[in-house]
Design an enzyme around this catalytic site. Structure first.
Site, PDB file in Angstrom:
ATOM      1  N   ASP A   6       0.657  -1.216   0.147  1.00 22.92           N
ATOM      2  CA  ASP A   6      -0.018  -0.114   0.123  1.00 22.92           C
ATOM      3  C   ASP A   6       0.845   1.383  -0.066  1.00 22.92           C
ATOM      4  O   ASP A   6       0.309   2.507  -0.638  1.00 22.92           O
ATOM      5  CB  ASP A   6      -0.926   0.075   1.044  1.00 22.92           C
ATOM      6  CG  ASP A   6      -2.203  -0.717   0.799  1.00 22.92           C
ATOM      7  OD1 ASP A   6      -2.215  -1.554  -0.178  1.00 22.92           O
ATOM      8  OD2 ASP A   6      -3.140  -0.632   1.719  1.00 22.92           O
ATOM      9  N   ASN A  45      -4.799  -1.973  -4.150  1.00 25.42           N
ATOM     10  CA  ASN A  45      -5.951  -1.973  -3.582  1.00 25.42           C
ATOM     11  C   ASN A  45      -5.745  -1.287  -2.192  1.00 25.42           C
ATOM     12  O   ASN A  45      -6.305  -1.394  -1.241  1.00 25.42           O
ATOM     13  CB  ASN A  45      -6.278  -3.498  -3.193  1.00 25.42           C
ATOM     14  CG  ASN A  45      -7.743  -3.646  -2.434  1.00 25.42           C
ATOM     15  OD1 ASN A  45      -8.307  -2.815  -2.743  1.00 25.42           O
ATOM     16  ND2 ASN A  45      -7.717  -4.958  -2.189  1.00 25.42           N
ATOM     17  N   ASP A  79     -10.804  -2.068  12.066  1.00 22.40           N
ATOM     18  CA  ASP A  79      -9.950  -3.057  11.608  1.00 22.40           C
ATOM     19  C   ASP A  79      -9.555  -4.029  12.587  1.00 22.40           C
ATOM     20  O   ASP A  79      -9.376  -5.430  12.392  1.00 22.40           O
ATOM     21  CB  ASP A  79      -8.689  -2.446  10.973  1.00 22.40           C
ATOM     22  CG  ASP A  79      -8.889  -2.033   9.431  1.00 22.40           C
ATOM     23  OD1 ASP A  79     -10.042  -2.093   8.963  1.00 22.40           O
ATOM     24  OD2 ASP A  79      -7.862  -1.374   8.993  1.00 22.40           O
ATOM     25  N   GLU A 101     -11.096  -4.666   1.893  1.00 22.41           N
ATOM     26  CA  GLU A 101     -10.599  -5.426   0.771  1.00 22.41           C
ATOM     27  C   GLU A 101     -11.242  -6.483   0.470  1.00 22.41           C
ATOM     28  O   GLU A 101     -11.104  -7.237  -0.893  1.00 22.41           O
ATOM     29  CB  GLU A 101      -9.062  -6.045   1.652  1.00 22.41           C
ATOM     30  CG  GLU A 101      -8.062  -5.060   1.520  1.00 22.41           C
ATOM     31  CD  GLU A 101      -7.992  -4.071   2.724  1.00 22.41           C
ATOM     32  OE1 GLU A 101      -9.172  -3.629   3.431  1.00 22.41           O
ATOM     33  OE2 GLU A 101      -7.027  -3.318   3.245  1.00 22.41           O
ATOM     34  N   HIS A 139      -5.206  -9.150   3.591  1.00 26.14           N
ATOM     35  CA  HIS A 139      -4.068  -9.179   4.412  1.00 26.14           C
ATOM     36  C   HIS A 139      -4.626  -9.608   6.140  1.00 26.14           C
ATOM     37  O   HIS A 139      -4.084 -10.349   6.722  1.00 26.14           O
ATOM     38  CB  HIS A 139      -3.197  -7.992   4.662  1.00 26.14           C
ATOM     39  CG  HIS A 139      -3.927  -6.590   4.953  1.00 26.14           C
ATOM     40  ND1 HIS A 139      -3.674  -5.784   5.675  1.00 26.14           N
ATOM     41  CD2 HIS A 139      -5.186  -6.290   4.626  1.00 26.14           C
ATOM     42  CE1 HIS A 139      -4.416  -4.543   5.640  1.00 26.14           C
ATOM     43  NE2 HIS A 139      -5.445  -5.010   4.795  1.00 26.14           N
ATOM     44  N   ARG A 140      -5.680  -8.849   6.454  1.00 20.10           N
ATOM     45  CA  ARG A 140      -5.994  -8.928   7.769  1.00 20.10           C
ATOM     46  C   ARG A 140      -6.868 -10.318   8.114  1.00 20.10           C
ATOM     47  O   ARG A 140      -6.816 -11.115   8.956  1.00 20.10           O
ATOM     48  CB  ARG A 140      -7.452  -7.985   8.313  1.00 20.10           C
ATOM     49  CG  ARG A 140      -6.632  -6.552   8.198  1.00 20.10           C
ATOM     50  CD  ARG A 140      -6.974  -5.547   9.035  1.00 20.10           C
ATOM     51  NE  ARG A 140      -6.509  -4.299   8.857  1.00 20.10           N
ATOM     52  CZ  ARG A 140      -5.103  -4.248   9.265  1.00 20.10           C
ATOM     53  NH1 ARG A 140      -4.386  -5.026   9.999  1.00 20.10           N
ATOM     54  NH2 ARG A 140      -4.670  -2.996   9.021  1.00 20.10           N
ATOM     55  N   LYS A 180       0.647  -6.780   1.692  1.00 24.69           N
ATOM     56  CA  LYS A 180      -0.190  -5.326   1.833  1.00 24.69           C
ATOM     57  C   LYS A 180      -0.166  -4.394   2.885  1.00 24.69           C
ATOM     58  O   LYS A 180       0.214  -3.222   2.642  1.00 24.69           O
ATOM     59  CB  LYS A 180      -1.825  -5.336   1.934  1.00 24.69           C
ATOM     60  CG  LYS A 180      -2.714  -4.262   1.571  1.00 24.69           C
ATOM     61  CD  LYS A 180      -4.119  -4.585   1.145  1.00 24.69           C
ATOM     62  CE  LYS A 180      -4.915  -3.479   0.376  1.00 24.69           C
ATOM     63  NZ  LYS A 180      -5.047  -2.625   1.328  1.00 24.69           N
TER      64      LYS A 180
END
Ligand code: DC
Length: 689
Positions: A52, A95, A332, A360, A404-405, A432
């Protein structure tokens, strides 16, 4: 960085020691853009180095900004000063919402000829509310395909209408407001009016807006906030570089380690985990995850720039306490709470997380599906998640949806009390925001195993005679699995090389010269080899010198075979070999991996090929090093070595009783690898995907 199709995590018991986290994504990308928009130079320390931020840096370069990134995570930005140097650019933003939204606003306010686009998922992430606000001002922004979504085209514009309050919706993404707050100071004039932004609807994710305001202030723009409805940019606002600025460690990234600390078995490590780079007074909203974690029973101490996390005592902090929480302020990190809910004493409810649907991936749907795979009972509401912990944990292959999370969250299932391994599909998507997430976790984590932690680490052994292709097979397996690789033959070759260099004669009567043997044993014990994996293959270093070619010489093989027959040399190399077994796992090749070094290995393969095939392969290998040897010489040499390796008293070459034989005379490398991966898969409790 692990870039495999899947990563199998063995069950984990605890985390220990300290971890240092990468810089915050939200702060990094805001700081980069602000540094680009002001005049003068800004040095940004502890910048996040991930997908990112890379797209943001590339975009700034394309706009004519001076960008220098130093190793060691600092960047020097020579700002544009309220105008882009390149008035035409095509910007690919991956993204990264933190790049797309603010850049759209800033470039629309500046005006020019720009195209902004990203990966397919970026083209599904809404931006209409921001574009509406910009167009109402007089900016020119057009949709290239679907209205309301990128790709976007930005054009030149006439005078902007700044005298009336500018409305923006706040209930889809707070990034729209953030984007306007960062862009509109560019339009501020000393003689003009104050610029007023008014939020329509409930503002979500307020803490992210707070980060924006804090950083604007650091760059010289003091926005007046009236509640969370009205924001006033004073007339004459102008960006000014702070000169230097530090990026805090990422609070959302910290949440996985806070969670791991809370799940960590105190009988294995009672010291807890030290997390460096962030304290509980950080400016990032997600740091409030700490309050929720404490509510669940986690014991968290904090200093100015660190956190120490432990599991709470039985009855108070363990099992974790179920929660019912409005997570609007920590969107998040709330995903991490969903994982912790699996370890709670009852069902938990996470509310007000509708924004998950436009991240995402649709995180609400994704999380519900994946938690169910682990055995949890999950109800997915329009903007909430109700999670009852598993009654019986299930082995699962967790999909990560290029998010990613999702991948980082999945790793937290490895602490399950049933001691099941967990498969994470496409683990590389952590790039990311946290490319080395898994490496960081593995450096701190201890596998679950009562008697011997080491045996909690999965090991695959590939044993067999010389030139059977063990190295190629084992190396490729390690690459496909994201595991470490041990070339044990290289250790014998290195010892032999060190012995030769010390002037020792490695002949047939060596075993009878006790003091020379003792010297070789010392050399073996002090061997500190380094194995480096680069694009050009593996490099072997001994005392800093590249000896890759030297140890591949046929003489080295014969020498190694001689010294490897000495029982004391084998003992001297035992610990060194076992140290290669580290999380997440190891593929080891040699002669006695399955019989002596890793007798408890999960999978043992005994690899053979006919002597003629092996001699031909070795000849080809040597030819690549410009060494030409006849086939007959090689055949004789191989047979001699096989005979010596097979008949020696210490750890003779023979298959372990539980080894699976594989004759690869007629197989390609890919076929051999697939065969072994199929065997490995058959020993895993979860299905292929
Ligand atoms: O696999 P290789 O050709 O690099 O091994 C060199 C020599 O080292 C081999 O002839 C026997 C010895 N060796 C061993 O005894 N035990 C091992 N685990 C690996 C190699």
């Amino acid at each position: 960085m692990i870039r495999t199709d899947f990563l199998d995590l063995p069950p984990l018991a605890a985390v220990q020691g300290r971890v240092r986290l990468p810089g915050s994504k939200s702060i990094s990308n805001r700081v980069l853009l602000l540094a680009a928009l002001c005049a003068g130079r800004t040095t940004v320390h502890d910048l996040l180095d991930a997908d990112d931020t890379r797209v943001m840096l590339d975009a700034l370069r394309a706009l004519g900004c001076g960008v220098r990134v130093d190793a060691g995570a600092s960047a020097v930005i020579d700002g544009l000063g309220a105008r882009a140097r390149a008035v035409r650019a095509d910007l690919f933003l991956g993204n990264a919402g933190t790049a797309m939204r603010p850049l759209t606003a800033a470039l629309a306010v500046l005006g020019g000829d720009y195209r902004l686009h990203g990966v397919p998922r970026m083209h599904e992430r809404p931006i209409g509310d921001l574009v509406d606000a910009l167009c109402a001002l007089g900016c020119r922004v057009d949709y290239e395909s679907a209205p309301g979504y990128p790709p976007l085209r930005i054009g030149a514009h006439g005078a902007l209408r700044l005298d009336a309050p500018i409305p923006v919706r706040g209930d889809v993404s707070s990034q729209f407001l953030t984007a306007l707050l960062m862009a509109l100071p560019l339009a501020s004039a000393a003689s003009g009016p104050d610029i007023v932004i008014e939020v329509a609807g409930e503002l979500i994710s307020k803490p992210y807006v707070a980060i924006t305001l804090e950083l604007l202030a650091r760059f010289g723009v003091a926005v007046r906030r009236e509640g969370w409805r009205r924001f006033v940019i004073p007339a004459g606002s102008r960006y000014q570089s702070p000169g230097e600025i530090h990026v805090e460690a990422d609070a959302s990234s910290a949440s996985y380690f806070i969670a791991a600390g809370m799940l960590s078995d105190p009988t294995v490590n009672s010291e807890g985990l030290l997390i460096e780079g962030i304290g509980e007074h950080a400016i990032q909203g997600d740091v409030r995850f700490i309050d929720a974690a404490r509510q669940m029973g986690g014991q968290i101490e904090s200093g100015p720039n660190w956190l120490r996390v432990r599991r709470g005592p039985p009855g108070q902090g363990w099992p974790l306490k179920a929660i019912d929480l409005d997570c609007n302020a920590i969107p998040d990190a709330a995903m991490t709470l969903a994982m912790l809910a699996l370890y709670a004493d009852g069902p938990s409810t996470l509310r007000n997380i509708g924004s998950w649907r436009v991240k995402e991936t649709d995180r609400l749907a994704a999380m519900a599906i994946e938690l169910r795979k682990l055995g949890a009972t999950v109800q997915e509401g329009a903007d909430s998640l109700h999670i009852a912990p598993p009654v019986v944990w299930q082995p699962a292959a967790i999909r990560t949806y290029d998010d990613h999370r999702m991948a980082m969250c999945a790793s937290l299932a490895a602490f399950n009390p049933a001691r099941l391994p967990v498969r994470v599909l496409d683990p590389g998507c952590v790039a990311k925001t946290f490319p080395d997430y898994f490496e960081t976790l593995f450096a701190a984590a201890l596998p679950a195993n009562d008697d011997d932690r080491q045996s909690g680490i999965p090991v695959i052994c590939i044993d067999g005679p010389s030139a059977s292709g063990k190295g190629t097979l084992a190396g490729e397996l390690a690459r496909r699995l994201g595991y470490h690789y041990l070339d044990s033959g290289a250790l014998y070759r290195l010892t032999a090389l060190a012995a030769r260099r010390a002037g020792l004669a490695l002949d047939d009567s060596l075993a009878s010269r006790a003091d020379e043997v003792a010297r070789i044993v010392r050399l073996a014990r002090d061997l500190q080899p380094r194995f480096e994996h680069g694009d050009a293959g593996e490099r072997v270093l001994l005392a800093g010198e590249d000896v890759t070619a030297a140890i591949r010489h046929p003489q080295s093989g014969t020498d190694a075979s001689r010294i490897s027959a000495l029982p004391d040399v084998r003992v001297a190399l035992l610990d060194l070999q076992r140290q290669f077994a580290r999380l997440p796992g190891l593929v080891a090749d040699g002669r006695d991996m399955g019989t002596v070094i890793f007798p408890g290995a999960r999978l043992k393969v005994f690899l053979t090929a006919s002597a003629a095939t092996r001699a031909a392969r070795r000849q080809k290998q040597l030819a690549q090093q410009d060494i030409s040897v006849t086939l007959n010489t090689l055949l004789a040499e191989l047979q001699g070595r096989d005979e010596r390796d097979r008949t020696r008293a210490a750890a003779p070459l023979k298959p372990a009783l539980d080894a699976l034989p594989l004759d690869n005379s007629d197989l390609t490398i890919v076929q051999s690898v697939d065969r072994v991966l199929t065997w490995w898969q058959a020993r895993q409790p979860f299905s292929q995907s």
